[in-house]
Design a protein around this motif. Structure first.
Motif, PDB file in Angstrom:
ATOM      1  N   ALA A 298      27.068  37.944  42.601  1.00  0.00           N
ATOM      2  CA  ALA A 298      26.814  37.682  41.180  1.00  0.00           C
ATOM      3  C   ALA A 298      25.362  37.229  41.026  1.00  0.00           C
ATOM      4  CB  ALA A 298      27.755  36.589  40.682  1.00  0.00           C
ATOM      5  N   ALA A 299      24.721  37.699  39.969  1.00  0.00           N
ATOM      6  CA  ALA A 299      23.356  37.248  39.693  1.00  0.00           C
ATOM      7  C   ALA A 299      23.475  35.870  39.048  1.00  0.00           C
ATOM      8  CB  ALA A 299      22.669  38.235  38.757  1.00  0.00           C
ATOM      9  N   ALA A 300      23.157  34.826  39.807  1.00  0.00           N
ATOM     10  CA  ALA A 300      23.381  33.471  39.298  1.00  0.00           C
ATOM     11  C   ALA A 300      22.374  32.508  39.923  1.00  0.00           C
ATOM     12  CB  ALA A 300      24.812  33.037  39.632  1.00  0.00           C
ATOM     13  N   ASP A 301      22.377  31.278  39.417  1.00  0.00           N
ATOM     14  CA  ASP A 301      21.455  30.268  39.948  1.00  0.00           C
ATOM     15  C   ASP A 301      22.141  29.343  40.946  1.00  0.00           C
ATOM     16  OD1 ASP A 301      19.377  31.107  38.120  1.00  0.00           O
ATOM     17  OD2 ASP A 301      20.599  30.151  36.552  1.00  0.00           O
ATOM     18  N   ILE A 302      23.386  28.996  40.660  1.00  0.00           N
ATOM     19  CA  ILE A 302      24.073  28.038  41.542  1.00  0.00           C
ATOM     20  C   ILE A 302      25.531  28.457  41.783  1.00  0.00           C
ATOM     21  CG2 ILE A 302      22.696  25.982  40.997  1.00  0.00           C
ATOM     22  CD1 ILE A 302      24.894  25.147  39.014  1.00  0.00           C
ATOM     23  N   VAL A 303      26.043  28.006  42.931  1.00  0.00           N
ATOM     24  CA  VAL A 303      27.461  28.201  43.254  1.00  0.00           C
ATOM     25  C   VAL A 303      28.141  26.845  43.105  1.00  0.00           C
ATOM     26  CG1 VAL A 303      29.122  28.852  45.047  1.00  0.00           C
ATOM     27  CG2 VAL A 303      26.923  30.044  44.876  1.00  0.00           C
ATOM     28  N   VAL A 304      29.193  26.821  42.312  1.00  0.00           N
ATOM     29  CA  VAL A 304      29.901  25.560  42.033  1.00  0.00           C
ATOM     30  C   VAL A 304      31.368  25.707  42.427  1.00  0.00           C
ATOM     31  CG1 VAL A 304      30.719  24.070  40.146  1.00  0.00           C
ATOM     32  CG2 VAL A 304      28.353  24.863  40.169  1.00  0.00           C
ATOM     33  N   PRO A 305      31.859  24.837  43.308  1.00  0.00           N
ATOM     34  CA  PRO A 305      33.282  24.926  43.659  1.00  0.00           C
ATOM     35  C   PRO A 305      34.155  24.230  42.626  1.00  0.00           C
ATOM     36  CG  PRO A 305      32.269  23.124  44.860  1.00  0.00           C
ATOM     37  CD  PRO A 305      31.174  23.746  44.014  1.00  0.00           C
ATOM     38  N   VAL A 306      35.382  24.716  42.488  1.00  0.00           N
ATOM     39  CA  VAL A 306      36.388  23.924  41.778  1.00  0.00           C
ATOM     40  C   VAL A 306      36.980  23.015  42.853  1.00  0.00           C
ATOM     41  CG1 VAL A 306      38.532  23.951  40.457  1.00  0.00           C
ATOM     42  CG2 VAL A 306      36.867  25.813  40.188  1.00  0.00           C
ATOM     43  N   PRO A 307      36.664  21.713  42.773  1.00  0.00           N
ATOM     44  CA  PRO A 307      37.072  20.833  43.872  1.00  0.00           C
ATOM     45  C   PRO A 307      38.545  20.470  43.780  1.00  0.00           C
ATOM     46  CG  PRO A 307      35.818  19.593  42.219  1.00  0.00           C
ATOM     47  CD  PRO A 307      35.909  21.012  41.729  1.00  0.00           C
ATOM     48  N   ASP A 308      39.208  20.108  44.920  1.00  0.00           N
ATOM     49  CA  ASP A 308      38.643  20.226  46.251  1.00  0.00           C
ATOM     50  C   ASP A 308      38.910  21.596  46.872  1.00  0.00           C
ATOM     51  OD1 ASP A 308      37.709  17.591  46.365  1.00  0.00           O
ATOM     52  OD2 ASP A 308      39.671  16.861  46.997  1.00  0.00           O
ATOM     53  N   SER A 309      39.926  22.267  46.359  1.00  0.00           N
ATOM     54  CA  SER A 309      40.411  23.447  47.074  1.00  0.00           C
ATOM     55  C   SER A 309      39.390  24.569  47.165  1.00  0.00           C
ATOM     56  CB  SER A 309      41.690  23.950  46.407  1.00  0.00           C
ATOM     57  OG  SER A 309      41.464  24.108  45.026  1.00  0.00           O
ATOM     58  N   GLY A 310      38.427  24.625  46.225  1.00  0.00           N
ATOM     59  CA  GLY A 310      37.448  25.714  46.258  1.00  0.00           C
ATOM     60  C   GLY A 310      36.215  25.406  47.101  1.00  0.00           C
ATOM     61  N   VAL A 311      36.121  24.192  47.640  1.00  0.00           N
ATOM     62  CA  VAL A 311      34.858  23.771  48.263  1.00  0.00           C
ATOM     63  C   VAL A 311      34.467  24.588  49.498  1.00  0.00           C
ATOM     64  CG1 VAL A 311      33.640  21.846  49.384  1.00  0.00           C
ATOM     65  CG2 VAL A 311      34.935  21.456  47.280  1.00  0.00           C
ATOM     66  N   PRO A 312      35.335  24.717  50.519  1.00  0.00           N
ATOM     67  CA  PRO A 312      34.870  25.462  51.706  1.00  0.00           C
ATOM     68  C   PRO A 312      34.503  26.912  51.384  1.00  0.00           C
ATOM     69  CG  PRO A 312      36.875  24.237  52.204  1.00  0.00           C
ATOM     70  CD  PRO A 312      36.692  24.170  50.725  1.00  0.00           C
ATOM     71  N   ALA A 313      35.279  27.567  50.526  1.00  0.00           N
ATOM     72  CA  ALA A 313      34.958  28.960  50.172  1.00  0.00           C
ATOM     73  C   ALA A 313      33.637  29.032  49.415  1.00  0.00           C
ATOM     74  CB  ALA A 313      36.091  29.568  49.336  1.00  0.00           C
ATOM     75  N   ALA A 314      33.376  28.040  48.568  1.00  0.00           N
ATOM     76  CA  ALA A 314      32.108  28.035  47.818  1.00  0.00           C
ATOM     77  C   ALA A 314      30.929  27.832  48.763  1.00  0.00           C
ATOM     78  CB  ALA A 314      32.139  26.950  46.750  1.00  0.00           C
ATOM     79  N   ARG A 359      27.211  17.563  33.903  1.00  0.00           N
ATOM     80  CA  ARG A 359      26.246  18.245  33.020  1.00  0.00           C
ATOM     81  C   ARG A 359      24.890  18.455  33.669  1.00  0.00           C
ATOM     82  NH1 ARG A 359      29.378  15.629  29.550  1.00  0.00           N
ATOM     83  NH2 ARG A 359      30.252  16.895  27.881  1.00  0.00           N
ATOM     84  N   SER A 360      24.414  17.456  34.408  1.00  0.00           N
ATOM     85  CA  SER A 360      23.052  17.546  34.955  1.00  0.00           C
ATOM     86  C   SER A 360      22.919  18.743  35.891  1.00  0.00           C
ATOM     87  CB  SER A 360      22.689  16.256  35.679  1.00  0.00           C
ATOM     88  OG  SER A 360      23.522  16.097  36.804  1.00  0.00           O
ATOM     89  N   ALA A 361      24.013  19.101  36.561  1.00  0.00           N
ATOM     90  CA  ALA A 361      23.935  20.248  37.480  1.00  0.00           C
ATOM     91  C   ALA A 361      24.107  21.583  36.748  1.00  0.00           C
ATOM     92  CB  ALA A 361      25.009  20.112  38.560  1.00  0.00           C
ATOM     93  N   LEU A 362      24.799  21.573  35.628  1.00  0.00           N
ATOM     94  CA  LEU A 362      25.206  22.838  34.998  1.00  0.00           C
ATOM     95  C   LEU A 362      24.291  23.307  33.864  1.00  0.00           C
ATOM     96  CD1 LEU A 362      29.038  22.034  34.739  1.00  0.00           C
ATOM     97  CD2 LEU A 362      27.973  23.633  36.351  1.00  0.00           C
ATOM     98  N   ARG A 363      23.643  22.359  33.217  1.00  0.00           N
ATOM     99  CA  ARG A 363      22.897  22.687  31.995  1.00  0.00           C
ATOM    100  C   ARG A 363      21.849  23.774  32.250  1.00  0.00           C
ATOM    101  NH1 ARG A 363      20.836  17.824  30.694  1.00  0.00           N
ATOM    102  NH2 ARG A 363      22.837  17.082  29.964  1.00  0.00           N
ATOM    103  N   GLY A 364      21.908  24.849  31.447  1.00  0.00           N
ATOM    104  CA  GLY A 364      20.904  25.917  31.528  1.00  0.00           C
ATOM    105  C   GLY A 364      21.051  26.840  32.726  1.00  0.00           C
ATOM    106  N   LYS A 365      22.156  26.709  33.478  1.00  0.00           N
ATOM    107  CA  LYS A 365      22.296  27.491  34.716  1.00  0.00           C
ATOM    108  C   LYS A 365      23.293  28.647  34.557  1.00  0.00           C
ATOM    109  CE  LYS A 365      19.732  24.808  37.339  1.00  0.00           C
ATOM    110  NZ  LYS A 365      20.219  23.486  37.590  1.00  0.00           N
ATOM    111  N   ARG A 366      22.996  29.707  35.337  1.00  0.00           N
ATOM    112  CA  ARG A 366      23.983  30.776  35.502  1.00  0.00           C
ATOM    113  C   ARG A 366      24.824  30.377  36.714  1.00  0.00           C
ATOM    114  NH1 ARG A 366      20.368  35.701  36.691  1.00  0.00           N
ATOM    115  NH2 ARG A 366      19.423  34.055  37.934  1.00  0.00           N
ATOM    116  N   VAL A 367      26.112  30.218  36.459  1.00  0.00           N
ATOM    117  CA  VAL A 367      26.968  29.568  37.452  1.00  0.00           C
ATOM    118  C   VAL A 367      27.968  30.551  38.070  1.00  0.00           C
ATOM    119  CG1 VAL A 367      28.765  27.793  37.725  1.00  0.00           C
ATOM    120  CG2 VAL A 367      26.796  27.340  36.253  1.00  0.00           C
TER     121      VAL A 367
END
Ligand code: AMP
Length: 496
Positions: A298-314, A359-367
């Motif tokens: 995906a064309a994006a700026d950051i990878v964000v896990p849905v914690p906790d279960s998504g963390v290792p895959a992220a 918010r500080s991590a997400l604002r203005g980002k393609r996630v």
């Protein structure tokens, strides 16, 4: 509630409520023999297995031929924290169980380990998995005069044991197991023996450990780590292990079958620090994330896990995609797994209770949002909305497993098929419903590659992947085609 079982007077639980409880359940099992403080070690082991079931826990300990039990609703840390409880469970052998169940009224009598007095003496039994012919067997046993004390599928085994004949407990157990279908990892305790069993397909995990000479059995290796016990090996599919005094015997009484370990244990269920079937769960999850990044970038700026279960895959996704990994969602750890909340209403609330946008991590980002699975779709819908409200400019959801299209009948609690988001909707439709800019699921072959296979061999799948394919590896005698579930909910009416 601590119950002195003596040599087997059975539980003194009241018979609360009369509505049928659910049959299927998620569970963790533990057993130890040859130690001092067996109940204390069992409580610790169950605490490490808490992720496998959070609504009730039980321990049966054996001291000088006398069985004692304590069972409590809620977390192990709550139900077993009073030292007087463990002091009240003396002895060198114990087994324990953590479980998921539904309604409060009917739960206490279903808390495992189950205990019964047989002609050969007392036996306590704890089960992880789910039987797929328990309803049919129960009907037969009730016709033959069995009086059931609980609504768990596991109790069927107790009645089979009582009726099976055979010269010793092992023979009885093996004869009884020959009658059941489905998935089971069992630990059992008699006055002399600690017994561990894995079903012939090895659907649910069970490992063997050693604690200074004491034999330990546990659903996952994380329960050995907490004690400082060493991992000896996995109990192999179809194996019966019997520890008695200094001897440890292994039996393979079943027809050999193709191994079908549950692939969802790697996706979600097992703890990431466990090693199951020889593979580290954390490594498997990271590999799943890397596969996903390769399959669905995906064309994006950051990878964000849905914690906790998504963390290792992220983490695996971010590494493979060369994107930065950010904690854009913070989880409140003082609530249980959303899915395990007992009612739909609470389940909906649960997401808000559990996750908050950073918010500080997400604002203005393609996630890129990474989660392990979509079941009902409730979590994803709320999370996506939350991430957008926090200022993300684009949200691309990547799911670290294929679409879950079928219910699990082998011990992972999943809703009936009609409530599974992917059973009713295409990927494009799901994307619209949850409100993302793009959505992709890992392919089946990608999942198999991540756990070390070349891909999925449709003729001989190396895992049980029924929740993704509908290819159930056992007979489903209790299956009701109309409702798409196992016949179970009206159990007590049948037993009436
Ligand atoms: P849902 O809101 O129903 O789509 O739930 C999906 C979330 O529940 C995923 O993020 C998983 O981490 C988690 N999950 C998946 N399967 C289970 C399960 N059997 N028990 C508890 N949680 C689950």
């Amino acid at each position: 509630m601590t119950t002195d079982l003596g040599h087997g007077q059975g539980f003194s639980d009241p018979w609360p409520g009369d509505e049928a409880d659910r049959f299927g359940e998620e569970c963790g099992v533990f057993g130890i023999t040859g130690s001092r403080d067996a109940a204390a070690f069992t409580a610790l082991g169950l605490h490490a297995l808490q992720h496998r079931g959070q609504e009730a826990a039980g321990i049966v300990a054996l001291d000088d031929g006398v069985f004692r039990s304590h069972k409590a609703l809620g977390l192990v840390g709550d139900g077993f924290s009073d030292p007087a409880i463990i002091d009240g469970l003396p002895g060198g052998s114990a087994i324990g169980h953590v479980r998921y169940a539904t309604t409060g009224a009917t739960m206490t009598r279903n808390i495992q380990p189950l205990f019964a007095e047989f002609v050969f003496g007392g036996l306590a039994l704890a089960h992880n998995g789910n039987l797929t012919n328990a309803h049919a067997l129960r009907d037969r046993l009730v016709d033959e005069g069995s009086l059931f004390q609980s609504t768990t599928d596991t109790e069927v085994l107790v009645h089979l044991l009582a009726r099976s004949g055979g010269t010793n407990v092992l023979e009885r157990l093996i004869r009884s197991l020959a009658e059941i279908e489905g998935a089971y990892s069992l630990v059992a305790l008699t006055a002399k023996k600690l017994i561990g069993v894995r079903d012939p397909l090895g659907v649910r995990p069970l490992v063997l450990g050693d604690l200074d000479g004491a034999v330990v059995l546990a659903s996952e290796t994380c329960a050995l780590d907490i004690l400082g016990a060493s991992y000896v090996r996995d109990v192999v599919p179809g194996e019966v292990i019997v520890a008695e005094g200094d001897s440890l015997q292994s039996y393979k009484p079943f027809e050999p079958a193709e191994r079908r370990f549950c692939i969802f244990e790697y996706v979600y269920f097992a703890r990431p620090d466990s090693v199951v079937e020889g593979k580290g769960v954390y490594e498997a999850r990271k590999a799943i994330g890397s596969e996903l990044a390769r399959e669905a970038p995906a064309a994006a700026d950051i990878v964000v896990p849905v914690p906790d279960s998504g963390v290792p895959a992220a983490i695996g996704f971010a590494e493979a995609a060369n994107l930065s990994f950010d904690l854009g969602i913070i989880r409140n750890h003082y609530v249980g797994r959303t899915f395990i909340e007992p009612t739909d209403q609470i389940r909906h609330l649960g997401v808000k209770l559990k996750h908050n946008a950073n918010r500080s991590a997400l604002r203005g980002k393609r996630v890129v949002l990474v989660d392990d699975s979509i079941v009902r779709g409730t979590t994803s819908t709320k999370i996506v909305q939350m991430v957008r409200e926090a200022g993300a400019t684009e949200v691309h959801m990547r799911i670290a497993s294929p679409p879950m299209t079928h219910s699990c009948f082998y011990g992972v609690d999943t809703p009936e098929r009609s409530k599974l988001m992917a059973a009713r909707n295409s990927v494009a439709e799901i994307g619209d419903i949850i409100g993302v800019d793009s959505l992709a699921f890992l392919s089946m072959d990608g999942l198999y590659r991540a756990v070390g296979e070349p891909g999925r061999d449709a003729r001989r799948p190396a895992y049980c992947d029924a929740c993704f394919t509908g290819s159930y590896p056992t007979s489903l005698t209790d299956h009701d085609a109309e409702s798409g579930t196992l016949r179970a909910r009206s159990l007590l009416e049948h037993a009436g």
